[in-house]
Design an enzyme around this catalytic site. Structure first.
Site, PDB file in Angstrom:
ATOM      1  N   ASP A  96      31.617 -42.141  26.344  1.00  0.00           N
ATOM      2  CA  ASP A  96      32.866 -42.316  27.099  1.00  0.00           C
ATOM      3  C   ASP A  96      32.624 -42.946  28.476  1.00  0.00           C
ATOM      4  OD1 ASP A  96      33.182 -40.704  24.923  1.00  0.00           O
ATOM      5  OD2 ASP A  96      34.149 -39.055  25.968  1.00  0.00           O
ATOM      6  N   GLU A  97      31.462 -42.648  29.069  1.00  0.00           N
ATOM      7  CA  GLU A  97      31.194 -43.129  30.427  1.00  0.00           C
ATOM      8  C   GLU A  97      30.947 -44.634  30.488  1.00  0.00           C
ATOM      9  OE1 GLU A  97      29.867 -40.855  28.548  1.00  0.00           O
ATOM     10  OE2 GLU A  97      28.006 -40.052  29.356  1.00  0.00           O
ATOM     11  N   GLY A 157      31.407 -44.269  21.231  1.00  0.00           N
ATOM     12  CA  GLY A 157      31.404 -42.824  21.516  1.00  0.00           C
ATOM     13  C   GLY A 157      30.681 -42.391  22.771  1.00  0.00           C
ATOM     14  N   SER A 180      34.469 -36.894  23.295  1.00  0.00           N
ATOM     15  CA  SER A 180      34.898 -35.545  23.682  1.00  0.00           C
ATOM     16  C   SER A 180      35.887 -35.569  24.843  1.00  0.00           C
ATOM     17  CB  SER A 180      33.675 -34.714  24.068  1.00  0.00           C
ATOM     18  OG  SER A 180      33.056 -35.298  25.210  1.00  0.00           O
ATOM     19  N   LYS A 192      31.059 -44.884  13.783  1.00  0.00           N
ATOM     20  CA  LYS A 192      31.278 -44.313  15.112  1.00  0.00           C
ATOM     21  C   LYS A 192      29.915 -44.428  15.796  1.00  0.00           C
ATOM     22  CE  LYS A 192      31.915 -40.516  18.170  1.00  0.00           C
ATOM     23  NZ  LYS A 192      32.074 -39.095  18.435  1.00  0.00           N
ATOM     24  N   SER A 237      27.727 -43.716  18.731  1.00  0.00           N
ATOM     25  CA  SER A 237      27.575 -42.877  19.934  1.00  0.00           C
ATOM     26  C   SER A 237      26.178 -43.052  20.496  1.00  0.00           C
ATOM     27  CB  SER A 237      27.797 -41.404  19.587  1.00  0.00           C
ATOM     28  OG  SER A 237      29.140 -41.087  19.663  1.00  0.00           O
ATOM     29  N   TYR A 288      28.652 -41.818  11.130  1.00  0.00           N
ATOM     30  CA  TYR A 288      28.670 -41.321  12.499  1.00  0.00           C
ATOM     31  C   TYR A 288      27.232 -41.371  13.036  1.00  0.00           C
ATOM     32  CZ  TYR A 288      29.651 -38.005  16.321  1.00  0.00           C
ATOM     33  OH  TYR A 288      29.766 -37.388  17.533  1.00  0.00           O
TER      34      TYR A 288
HETATM   35  C1  LIG Z   1      26.429 -36.598  22.889  1.00  0.00           C
HETATM   36  C2  LIG Z   1      27.912 -36.370  22.979  1.00  0.00           C
HETATM   37  O1  LIG Z   1      28.350 -35.269  23.191  1.00  0.00           O
HETATM   38  N1  LIG Z   1      28.694 -37.425  22.808  1.00  0.00           N
HETATM   39  C3  LIG Z   1      30.143 -37.338  22.849  1.00  0.00           C
HETATM   40  C4  LIG Z   1      30.681 -38.092  24.047  1.00  0.00           C
HETATM   41  O2  LIG Z   1      32.090 -38.058  24.021  1.00  0.00           O
HETATM   42  C5  LIG Z   1      30.152 -37.441  25.333  1.00  0.00           C
HETATM   43  O3  LIG Z   1      30.507 -36.072  25.367  1.00  0.00           O
HETATM   44  C6  LIG Z   1      30.743 -38.128  26.557  1.00  0.00           C
HETATM   45  O4  LIG Z   1      30.451 -39.511  26.497  1.00  0.00           O
HETATM   46  C7  LIG Z   1      30.167 -37.533  27.844  1.00  0.00           C
HETATM   47  O5  LIG Z   1      28.781 -37.800  27.923  1.00  0.00           O
HETATM   48  C8  LIG Z   1      30.718 -37.911  21.583  1.00  0.00           C
HETATM   49  O6  LIG Z   1      30.180 -39.175  21.294  1.00  0.00           O
HETATM   50  C9  LIG Z   1      30.450 -36.964  20.436  1.00  0.00           C
HETATM   51  C10 LIG Z   1      31.565 -36.022  20.216  1.00  0.00           C
HETATM   52  O7  LIG Z   1      32.452 -35.923  21.004  1.00  0.00           O
HETATM   53  C11 LIG Z   1      31.643 -35.216  19.012  1.00  0.00           C
HETATM   54  O8  LIG Z   1      31.019 -35.507  18.013  1.00  0.00           O
HETATM   55  O9  LIG Z   1      32.405 -34.249  19.029  1.00  0.00           O
END
Ligand SMILES: CC(=O)N[C@@H]([C@@H](O)[C@H](O)[C@H](O)CO)[C@@H](O)CC(=O)C(=O)O
Length: 228
Positions: A122-123, A120, A139, A96, A98, A66
Site C-alpha cells: 500500500d505504501e 499489494g 490491509s 495479487k 504483494s 497471491y
Molecule cells: C505483508 C502485508 O501485510 N502486506 C499487506 C499490505 O497491505 C501491508 O499491510 C501494507 O502495505 C502495509 O505495509 C497486504 O499485501 C496483505 C494483506 O493485506 C492480506 O493478505 O491480508
C-alpha cells in the site's frame, strides 16, 4: 460490492480445493490462493501443479495467484510463473502482487496484457499504478479506502502532484505505525476502531499491542488525512 474474490489457499491442498468448490457454489466472482509455505513447493513446476489443482476445483471461476514472498518465502519470479500457467490453467486471470520489486511487476504487466495485476504494497501503490497496475488489494484499504480512492483518481486524472501528496500522507501514517512496531494484528484493531464495527481480535499467534490510550492518536492521524 462489485466483485468478491474469495481467498482459498490453506496449508492443506484438500482444504483449498474444498474452499474453492464452496466459493463457486456460493456465487463468488473469483478465487485466489497463496501456496502452502510451511512446506514449500520444491520447484516452479511444482508451484504451477499446485495452482492448477486448486483452480481445477472451481474451473468456472477466474483464478488469481497471491504472491506475497515476504510472508511465504516463495520467491519464484512471477514472469517465469506466468509463462507456465498460460498453458496449464485456463481459468488463470491474474496475480495479487504483494512485493516491493516494481521492476518485476512492470515486466509482468508488459508481457501479460491478458491478466490483471493487483498490487499489494500500500505504501507504494502510486509506483505500481505508474507501471500499469489494474487495482490494489491491501490491509490499509479497510480504513484508508477513501483516501486511496482519491489517490487512484488523481493518478487517472493526470494530477500526479496530488497523487504524490496523498501517497506521502499514507506513507507518513504507515511510518508512525511501523515505528510503533505494529503490523497485521494492530491493523485489524485500527479497522474496528475506524469502522465502529467490533471485528474482534486477530487469531493467535497474532496479538495486538494497541492500547485504548492509542485510540485518539490513531483517529486524529486518520482524520487529518481526509483534509489532503
Ligand atoms: C505483508 C502485508 O501485510 N502486506 C499487506 C499490505 O497491505 C501491508 O499491510 C501494507 O502495505 C502495509 O505495509 C497486504 O499485501 C496483505 C494483506 O493485506 C492480506 O493478505 O491480508
Amino acid at each position: 460490492m462489485d466483485n468478491v474474490i474469495v481467498h482459498v489457499g490453506c496449508p492443506s491442498i484438500m482444504d483449498s480445493k474444498d474452499l474453492a468448490a464452496h466459493a463457486a457454489s456460493c456465487g463468488a466472482d473469483a478465487i485466489s490462493a497463496v501456496c502452502p509455505s510451511f512446506v514449500k513447493p520444491s520447484s516452479l513446476d511444482a508451484l504451477v501443479l499446485y495452482l492448477q489443482e486448486v483452480a481445477s476445483a472451481a474451473p468456472s471461476l477466474p483464478f488469481y495467484y497471491y504472491h506475497i514472498p515476504k510472508l511465504t518465502g516463495i520467491t519464484y519470479q512471477i514472469n517465469d510463473l506466468l509463462g507456465k500457467v498460460k498453458q496449464n490453467i485456463p481459468s488463470f486471470r491474474g496475480v495479487k502482487f504483494s512485493d516491493v520489486n516494481l521492476m518485476e511487476f512492470s515486466l509482468c504487466v508488459h508481457a501479460y496484457k491478458e491478466y490483471d495485476f493487483l498490487y499489494g504494497v500500500d505504501e507504494q501503490l502510486l509506483g505500481a499504478l505508474a507501471f500499469g497496475a489494474h487495482g490494489a488489494v491491501g490491509s490499509t484499504y479497510n480504513y484508508l479506502g477513501k483516501i486511496t480512492g482519491d489517490l487512484v483518481k488523481a493518478f487517472e486524472d493526470g494530477n500526479i502532484q496530488n497523487a504524490r501528496n496523498i501517497q506521502f500522507c499514507i506513507q507518513e501514517f504507515l511510518i508512525y505505525v511501523f515505528d510503533m512496531g505494529w503490523g497485521l494484528p494492530e491493523f485489524k484493531d485500527i479497522m474496528s476502531l475506524f469502522s465502529g464495527i467490533p471485528l474482534g481480535p486477530s487469531r493467535l499467534p497474532l496479538v495486538s499491542s494497541i492500547r485504548s490510550d492509542h485510540h485518539d492518536a490513531i483517529k486524529d492521524r486518520i482524520k487529518k488525512m481526509d483534509s489532503v
